[in-house]
Design a protein around this motif. Sequence first.
Motif, mmCIF file in Angstrom:
data_model
loop_
_atom_site.group_PDB
_atom_site.id
_atom_site.type_symbol
_atom_site.label_atom_id
_atom_site.label_comp_id
_atom_site.label_asym_id
_atom_site.label_seq_id
_atom_site.Cartn_x
_atom_site.Cartn_y
_atom_site.Cartn_z
ATOM 1 N N GLU A 117 -23.826 7.041 -63.910
ATOM 2 C CA GLU A 117 -24.829 8.089 -64.176
ATOM 3 C C GLU A 117 -24.208 9.215 -65.012
ATOM 4 O OE1 GLU A 117 -27.693 7.831 -60.218
ATOM 5 O OE2 GLU A 117 -25.767 8.864 -60.071
ATOM 6 N N ARG A 118 -22.961 9.539 -64.701
ATOM 7 C CA ARG A 118 -22.264 10.588 -65.462
ATOM 8 C C ARG A 118 -22.156 10.168 -66.929
ATOM 9 N NH1 ARG A 118 -17.162 10.964 -67.527
ATOM 10 N NH2 ARG A 118 -16.518 9.163 -66.318
ATOM 11 N N LYS A 119 -21.727 8.934 -67.170
ATOM 12 C CA LYS A 119 -21.576 8.451 -68.546
ATOM 13 C C LYS A 119 -22.919 8.492 -69.277
ATOM 14 C CE LYS A 119 -17.543 5.490 -67.941
ATOM 15 N NZ LYS A 119 -17.042 4.115 -67.859
ATOM 16 N N GLU A 156 -20.287 7.367 -61.429
ATOM 17 C CA GLU A 156 -19.592 7.355 -62.714
ATOM 18 C C GLU A 156 -20.511 6.857 -63.831
ATOM 19 O OE1 GLU A 156 -15.638 5.462 -64.861
ATOM 20 O OE2 GLU A 156 -15.813 5.354 -62.679
ATOM 21 N N LEU A 197 -23.840 12.185 -70.030
ATOM 22 C CA LEU A 197 -23.013 12.719 -71.121
ATOM 23 C C LEU A 197 -23.494 12.156 -72.459
ATOM 24 C CD1 LEU A 197 -19.409 12.649 -69.572
ATOM 25 C CD2 LEU A 197 -20.888 14.632 -69.941
ATOM 26 N N LEU A 249 -23.568 12.452 -58.584
ATOM 27 C CA LEU A 249 -23.729 11.427 -59.619
ATOM 28 C C LEU A 249 -22.657 10.361 -59.467
ATOM 29 C CD1 LEU A 249 -24.167 13.511 -62.924
ATOM 30 C CD2 LEU A 249 -25.924 12.220 -61.762
ATOM 31 N N ASN A 303 -22.018 19.384 -70.306
ATOM 32 C CA ASN A 303 -20.984 18.418 -69.933
ATOM 33 C C ASN A 303 -20.211 18.886 -68.706
ATOM 34 O OD1 ASN A 303 -21.728 16.817 -72.075
ATOM 35 N ND2 ASN A 303 -19.992 17.355 -73.364
ATOM 36 N N VAL A 308 -22.321 18.291 -65.665
ATOM 37 C CA VAL A 308 -22.362 16.867 -65.303
ATOM 38 C C VAL A 308 -21.074 16.476 -64.569
ATOM 39 C CG1 VAL A 308 -22.317 14.510 -66.238
ATOM 40 C CG2 VAL A 308 -23.986 16.168 -67.087
ATOM 41 N N LYS A 309 -19.944 16.935 -65.077
ATOM 42 C CA LYS A 309 -18.658 16.606 -64.433
ATOM 43 C C LYS A 309 -18.590 17.200 -63.030
ATOM 44 C CE LYS A 309 -16.393 16.057 -68.850
ATOM 45 N NZ LYS A 309 -15.755 16.771 -69.949
ATOM 46 N N VAL A 352 -29.308 18.128 -61.148
ATOM 47 C CA VAL A 352 -29.212 16.880 -61.901
ATOM 48 C C VAL A 352 -30.517 16.616 -62.642
ATOM 49 C CG1 VAL A 352 -28.897 14.385 -61.693
ATOM 50 C CG2 VAL A 352 -27.489 15.926 -60.333
ATOM 51 N N GLU A 398 -20.648 15.057 -60.695
ATOM 52 C CA GLU A 398 -19.928 13.840 -60.283
ATOM 53 C C GLU A 398 -18.877 14.189 -59.227
ATOM 54 O OE1 GLU A 398 -17.536 10.029 -62.131
ATOM 55 O OE2 GLU A 398 -17.208 11.999 -63.022
ATOM 56 N N LYS A 399 -18.160 15.285 -59.459
ATOM 57 C CA LYS A 399 -17.119 15.715 -58.523
ATOM 58 C C LYS A 399 -17.717 16.027 -57.147
ATOM 59 C CE LYS A 399 -13.808 19.412 -57.947
ATOM 60 N NZ LYS A 399 -13.507 20.751 -58.397
#
Length: 188
Positions: A155-157, A153, A160, A151, A139, A142-143, A5, A146-147
């Motif tokens: 932080e993911r946004k 949601e 991205l 991260l 991307n 990052v996904k 991350v 999160e999965k």
Amino acid sequence: MAYTVDTLLDALEENMMKSEDALSSAFAGIRTGKASPALVENITFEYYGTQTRIKDAAGITAPEPRLLVIQPWDATAVKGIEKALLSSSIGITPMSDGKTLKLPIPELSQDRRVALSKQAKSSAEEAKVALRNIRRDGNDAVKKFEKDGELTEDERKKMLDDIQKLTDSYIAKVDAMFAAKDKELMTV
């Protein structure tokens, strides 16, 4: 590549810089009517059974604005370099005296300028595709973060969004580089 991350954005930016550098090198090899060693330095020729770049086997100078002189360190390389120059896409016939090669750089015709501009545009498009591929890899990472629960949601946004901003800035650089090269090519 395995990203964390914390290192993801830096790694993506480093890869984007490499794409930008590759485009710079590609543009340097597109001639503009001025003599530049970059025009021929990466052309390869057969030298003792190996593909060798001209810059690794010869000195390349531009003693005049419209003349390149290639002086191989080994006189046996002259024929190989001459053959490589004739088969390359630069469109210049070298003159050899057995020890050195001289490349008189002719004035570019309008048709040749347009063709070189298309070549530059194609190189710029390839660089943009490379940048978008780097963005896609970022991307996807990052996904996955999160999965995997690394991260939230929000932080993911944000990540991205940061990746998109980084990509946009490099695409703008590529566009500016192409615009400059195109102007240079089309100026008579």
